[in-house]
Design a protein around this motif. Structure first.
Motif, mmCIF file in Angstrom:
data_model
loop_
_atom_site.group_PDB
_atom_site.id
_atom_site.type_symbol
_atom_site.label_atom_id
_atom_site.label_comp_id
_atom_site.label_asym_id
_atom_site.label_seq_id
_atom_site.Cartn_x
_atom_site.Cartn_y
_atom_site.Cartn_z
ATOM 1 N N SER A 79 0.823 -1.209 0.000
ATOM 2 C CA SER A 79 0.000 0.000 0.000
ATOM 3 C C SER A 79 0.858 1.261 0.000
ATOM 4 O O SER A 79 0.586 2.214 -0.742
ATOM 5 C CB SER A 79 -0.927 0.005 1.222
ATOM 6 N N ILE A 80 1.904 1.272 0.823
ATOM 7 C CA ILE A 80 2.787 2.442 0.894
ATOM 8 C C ILE A 80 3.459 2.693 -0.446
ATOM 9 O O ILE A 80 3.507 3.828 -0.941
ATOM 10 C CB ILE A 80 3.841 2.265 2.006
ATOM 11 N N LEU A 81 3.977 1.635 -1.057
ATOM 12 C CA LEU A 81 4.657 1.774 -2.346
ATOM 13 C C LEU A 81 3.692 2.227 -3.441
ATOM 14 O O LEU A 81 4.003 3.131 -4.226
ATOM 15 C CB LEU A 81 5.300 0.447 -2.740
ATOM 16 N N ALA A 82 2.513 1.600 -3.485
ATOM 17 C CA ALA A 82 1.540 1.922 -4.534
ATOM 18 C C ALA A 82 1.022 3.351 -4.389
ATOM 19 O O ALA A 82 0.906 4.086 -5.379
ATOM 20 C CB ALA A 82 0.380 0.936 -4.496
ATOM 21 N N ILE A 83 0.710 3.751 -3.174
ATOM 22 C CA ILE A 83 0.211 5.111 -2.942
ATOM 23 C C ILE A 83 1.298 6.135 -3.257
ATOM 24 O O ILE A 83 1.026 7.178 -3.868
ATOM 25 C CB ILE A 83 -0.298 5.269 -1.501
ATOM 26 N N SER A 84 2.535 5.835 -2.866
ATOM 27 C CA SER A 84 3.647 6.752 -3.142
ATOM 28 C C SER A 84 3.843 6.949 -4.638
ATOM 29 O O SER A 84 4.065 8.070 -5.107
ATOM 30 C CB SER A 84 4.941 6.206 -2.532
ATOM 31 N N GLY A 85 3.752 5.846 -5.402
ATOM 32 C CA GLY A 85 3.927 5.960 -6.844
ATOM 33 C C GLY A 85 2.753 6.613 -7.537
ATOM 34 O O GLY A 85 2.916 7.465 -8.413
ATOM 35 N N SER A 86 1.542 6.245 -7.107
ATOM 36 C CA SER A 86 0.346 6.724 -7.803
ATOM 37 C C SER A 86 -0.044 8.145 -7.436
ATOM 38 O O SER A 86 -0.687 8.835 -8.225
ATOM 39 C CB SER A 86 -0.840 5.799 -7.510
ATOM 40 N N PHE B 201 -7.455 -2.634 1.068
ATOM 41 C CA PHE B 201 -6.464 -3.047 0.080
ATOM 42 C C PHE B 201 -7.064 -3.100 -1.324
ATOM 43 O O PHE B 201 -6.439 -2.629 -2.282
ATOM 44 C CB PHE B 201 -5.897 -4.419 0.443
ATOM 45 N N GLN B 202 -8.275 -3.649 -1.461
ATOM 46 C CA GLN B 202 -8.888 -3.731 -2.799
ATOM 47 C C GLN B 202 -9.214 -2.336 -3.334
ATOM 48 O O GLN B 202 -9.041 -2.060 -4.525
ATOM 49 C CB GLN B 202 -10.166 -4.577 -2.790
ATOM 50 N N SER B 203 -9.705 -1.440 -2.465
ATOM 51 C CA SER B 203 -9.992 -0.062 -2.883
ATOM 52 C C SER B 203 -8.708 0.650 -3.276
ATOM 53 O O SER B 203 -8.651 1.349 -4.296
ATOM 54 C CB SER B 203 -10.687 0.698 -1.750
ATOM 55 N N MET B 204 -7.684 0.481 -2.452
ATOM 56 C CA MET B 204 -6.387 1.086 -2.742
ATOM 57 C C MET B 204 -5.824 0.556 -4.055
ATOM 58 O O MET B 204 -5.307 1.312 -4.887
ATOM 59 C CB MET B 204 -5.427 0.788 -1.581
ATOM 60 N N SER B 205 -5.951 -0.750 -4.267
ATOM 61 C CA SER B 205 -5.412 -1.378 -5.468
ATOM 62 C C SER B 205 -6.098 -0.860 -6.735
ATOM 63 O O SER B 205 -5.447 -0.623 -7.752
ATOM 64 C CB SER B 205 -5.577 -2.898 -5.369
ATOM 65 N N ALA B 206 -7.410 -0.676 -6.656
ATOM 66 C CA ALA B 206 -8.157 -0.157 -7.810
ATOM 67 C C ALA B 206 -7.827 1.298 -8.076
ATOM 68 O O ALA B 206 -7.633 1.707 -9.223
ATOM 69 C CB ALA B 206 -9.655 -0.319 -7.573
ATOM 70 N N MET B 207 -7.721 2.091 -7.018
ATOM 71 C CA MET B 207 -7.533 3.525 -7.170
ATOM 72 C C MET B 207 -6.110 3.889 -7.579
ATOM 73 O O MET B 207 -5.900 4.774 -8.409
ATOM 74 C CB MET B 207 -7.885 4.220 -5.865
ATOM 75 N N THR B 208 -5.127 3.198 -6.985
ATOM 76 C CA THR B 208 -3.738 3.455 -7.368
ATOM 77 C C THR B 208 -3.382 2.738 -8.663
ATOM 78 O O THR B 208 -2.318 2.967 -9.223
ATOM 79 C CB THR B 208 -2.765 2.973 -6.277
ATOM 80 N N THR B 209 -4.283 1.870 -9.120
ATOM 81 C CA THR B 209 -4.115 1.018 -10.301
ATOM 82 C C THR B 209 -2.905 0.100 -10.156
ATOM 83 O O THR B 209 -2.268 -0.253 -11.142
ATOM 84 C CB THR B 209 -4.026 1.834 -11.623
ATOM 85 N N VAL B 210 -2.590 -0.300 -8.911
ATOM 86 C CA VAL B 210 -1.469 -1.215 -8.694
ATOM 87 C C VAL B 210 -1.830 -2.629 -9.115
ATOM 88 O O VAL B 210 -0.971 -3.404 -9.531
ATOM 89 C CB VAL B 210 -1.007 -1.198 -7.222
ATOM 90 N N GLY B 211 -3.107 -3.010 -8.999
ATOM 91 C CA GLY B 211 -3.552 -4.279 -9.560
ATOM 92 C C GLY B 211 -3.333 -5.523 -8.727
ATOM 93 O O GLY B 211 -3.640 -6.619 -9.188
#
Length: 449
Positions: free
Chosen positions: A204-211, A274-284
Motif C-alpha cells: 500500500s505504501i509503495l503503490a500510494i507513493s507511486g500513484s 487493500f482492494q480499494s487502494m489497489s483499484a484507485m492506485t491502479t497497482v492491480g
C-alpha cells in the motif's frame, strides 16, 4: 560509414519533425515492440508461448498494467521475468526520464527537445521546474523501491521463503508495487497474504507513493526544504480527492460486499482497504477473488479504476484532477456561472478543455472496447467491462477471464493498455493533431443545449 551517416541524418530529421505527442507514441511503441521480440526468444521461456501472449505480456509490462494471458512463473524463466521487470520499470518511470536524469547529472544541460517531450509526458503546474521534477522522480523511485525490497524481504522470509527466493520476490514485487504494475510471481496474486499486515502495508505504501504522482512528491519535497514554498493547487486537489475516494471505497466494500462479511473485523477492514487502494492506485494486486464480488461492488471498483489517482504518477485512469474539473464544470453550469471554480479557485479554460476532451475520449474508448470484446467473447457483461476498464486504466485487476479471451480480445486489450499508459489525450493528439489555422473567416452559430 557514409550510408550509416545518411540513415542517422534521416532518422534525426524524422525525430525532430515529430510532435512531442508523436514522439511519446513511437517511444512507448518501441518499448513494447522490443519487449515482444525479446520475450519471443525461446531461451526465456519454460515452454513455447504463442506470439499474441508474448505481445500481450510486453504491452502489459510497459503499460504497468499486470494483466496476463499466461501464468508468469510457469511460462517465463528467471531471465524472462527479469526482462518483464525491466519493461515495467521503464514504463513506470516514464519515457526518457532516466536518460534525462543522467544528462542532468553529467552535463547539467537539458536540450530543448528533451524539455518538450518531458513536459508533454508529465503535465506539470507552472510552479514546478522540469529540472527539479526529473531529479525528484529518479531519486524518489530509487529510495522507495529500496525500502520496499527490505520490507518485502522481511515479510517473505517470515513466510518461510528461501533466502534467494525471498530476495528475488522482494525486488520484483517492490518495483512492481511502486510502478503500480501489478505483476506477481505468485499465480494467485496476494490472496495467500490476506491477513499478512506487513505485505499489505508495504504494498500500500509503495503503490500510494507511486500513484500519488511525482508532482505531489516534488511539491512536498520543496515545501519541507523551504517552508516559504507554497503547495500547488494541483497537489491539494490530488491529496483531498484521493483521500475521499479511497475512504468511500473502503467503507462501501467493508459494509456491503458479501464475500468479505465472513472475515474478522480486522481482516475485513484490511481487505476492503487493500482492494480499494489497489483499484484507485491502479497497482492491480488483490488479496481476494474479484470474480466472487457482487455486481454492485464490481461497478464501484470499475469507477475507482476509471478515476485512478494522479497525473504525472504511475497510475492510470482519467485522474483525480480531471474528475475535479468535470465536477466543477457541472457545478458552475447548474449554478448558471460563466466562470468555472473549484475550492474557490478559477480553473483556466485551456485546462477545462483538456479535462472535457480526456473525459469524453476515455469514456468512448471504454464503451467501444467493451463492445468489441463482447462481440467475440461470451462472458458476463460486467466481467468484460471490468477487464476492459482494468486494461484501459492500466490496473491489472481481473475477474479471471483475460486468459480465456480469443486473440482479437487479447489484441484489443493490448491496444487499450498501450493507450492507457500513453494517456488518451496524448494518444489522440499523436494521431490527429493539426496546427491551428486562421479561424477568422468562420461565423459563430448558436447551439441549443
Amino acid at each position: 560509414m557514409g550510408r550509416f551517416k545518411a540513415y542517422y541524418k534521416t532518422y534525426k530529421k524524422f525525430k525532430l519533425g515529430l510532435t512531442p505527442q508523436q514522439t511519446l507514441f513511437y517511444g512507448f511503441l518501441t518499448y513494447i515492440t522490443a519487449g515482444f521480440l525479446i520475450l519471443s526468444i525461446p531461451f526465456l521461456q519454460h515452454s513455447p508461448i504463442d506470439w499474441v501472449d508474448n505481445l500481450f505480456t510486453a504491452a502489459s509490462a510497459v503499460s504497468t498494467t499486470g494483466l496476463l494471458t499466461v501464468p508468469l512463473t510457469a511460462s517465463y524463466n528467471f531471465f524472462g521475468q527479469l526482462v518483464i521487470l525491466i519493461l515495467f520499470q521503464l514504463g513506470g518511470i516514464g519515457y526518457l526520464t532516466f536518460t534525462t536524469f543522467i544528462i542532468l547529472s553529467t552535463t547539467r544541460k537539458m536540450t530543448h527537445w528533451h524539455q518538450k517531450i518531458l513536459q508533454t509526458e508529465f503535465t506539470l503546474p507552472k510552479t514546478l521546474r522540469i529540472r527539479d521534477f526529473i531529479k525528484s522522480v529518479v531519486l524518489f523511485t530509487m529510495i522507495m523501491e529500496t525500502i520496499g525490497v527490505v520490507l518485502f524481504f522481511v515479510a517473505f522470509r517470515g513466510e518461510e521463503f528461501t533466502f534467494w527466493n525471498a530476495l528475488w520476490s522482494s525486488i520484483f514485487h517492490s518495483i512492481s508495487a511502486f510502478c503500480t504494475a501489478g505483476f506477481s510471481l505468485d499465480p494467485n496474486g496476494f490472496t495467500a497474504y490476506l491477513d499478512n499486515g506487513l505485505i499489505n502495508t508495504t504494498t500500500s505504501i509503495l503503490a500510494i507513493s507511486g500513484s500519488m504522482g511525482f508532482i505531489v512528491v516534488t511539491d512536498l519535497y520543496l515545501f519541507f526544504k523551504n517552508r516559504k514554498h507554497q503547495l500547488s493547487f494541483t497537489t491539494k486537489i490530488i491529496f483531498y480527492g484521493f483521500l475521499l475516494l479511497l475512504t468511500l471505497g473502503t467503507i462501501l466494500l467493508y459494509f456491503t460486499e458479501p464475500t468479505l462479511l465472513s472475515l474478522s473485523g480486522k481482516d475485513r477492514l484490511m481487505a476492503a482497504f487493500f482492494q480499494s487502494m489497489s483499484a484507485m492506485t491502479t497497482v492491480g494486486f488483490n488479496t481476494v477473488d474479484f470474480s466472487a464480488f457482487s455486481p454492485a461492488i464490481l461497478l464501484i471498483t470499475i469507477f475507482l479504476m476509471y478515476v485512478g489517482a494522479s497525473p504525472s504518477g504511475t497510475a492510470g485512469g482519467i485522474k483525480i484532477t480531471t474528475l475535479s474539473a468535470i465536477l466543477a464544470i457541472m457545478k458552475s453550469g447548474l449554478q448558471g456561472k460563466k466562470t468555472v471554480t473549484f475550492m474557490r479557485k478559477r480553473i483556466p479554460k485551456e485546462r477545462l478543455h483538456i479535462a472535457v476532451s480526456t473525459f469524453i475520449f476515455y469514456t468512448l474508448l471504454l464503451v467501444v472496447g467493451t463492445l468489441l470484446v463482447s462481440y467475440s467473447n461470451d462472458f458476463n457483461f460486467e466481467f468484460i467491462l471490468f477487464e476492459v476498464a482494468s486494461a484501459l486504466g492500466t490496473v491489472g485487476l481481473s475477474t479471471g477471464i483475460t486468459a480465456n479471451l480469443d486473440n482479437s480480445g487479447k489484441i484489443i486489450l493490448s491496444l487499450l493498455m498501450f493507450i492507457g499508459r500513453l494517456g488518451v489525450l496524448t494518444f489522440g493528439l499523436a494521431l490527429w493533431y493539426k496546427k491551428q489555422k486562421n479561424m477568422g473567416s468562420l461565423t459563430e452559430e448558436d447551439l441549443a443545449i
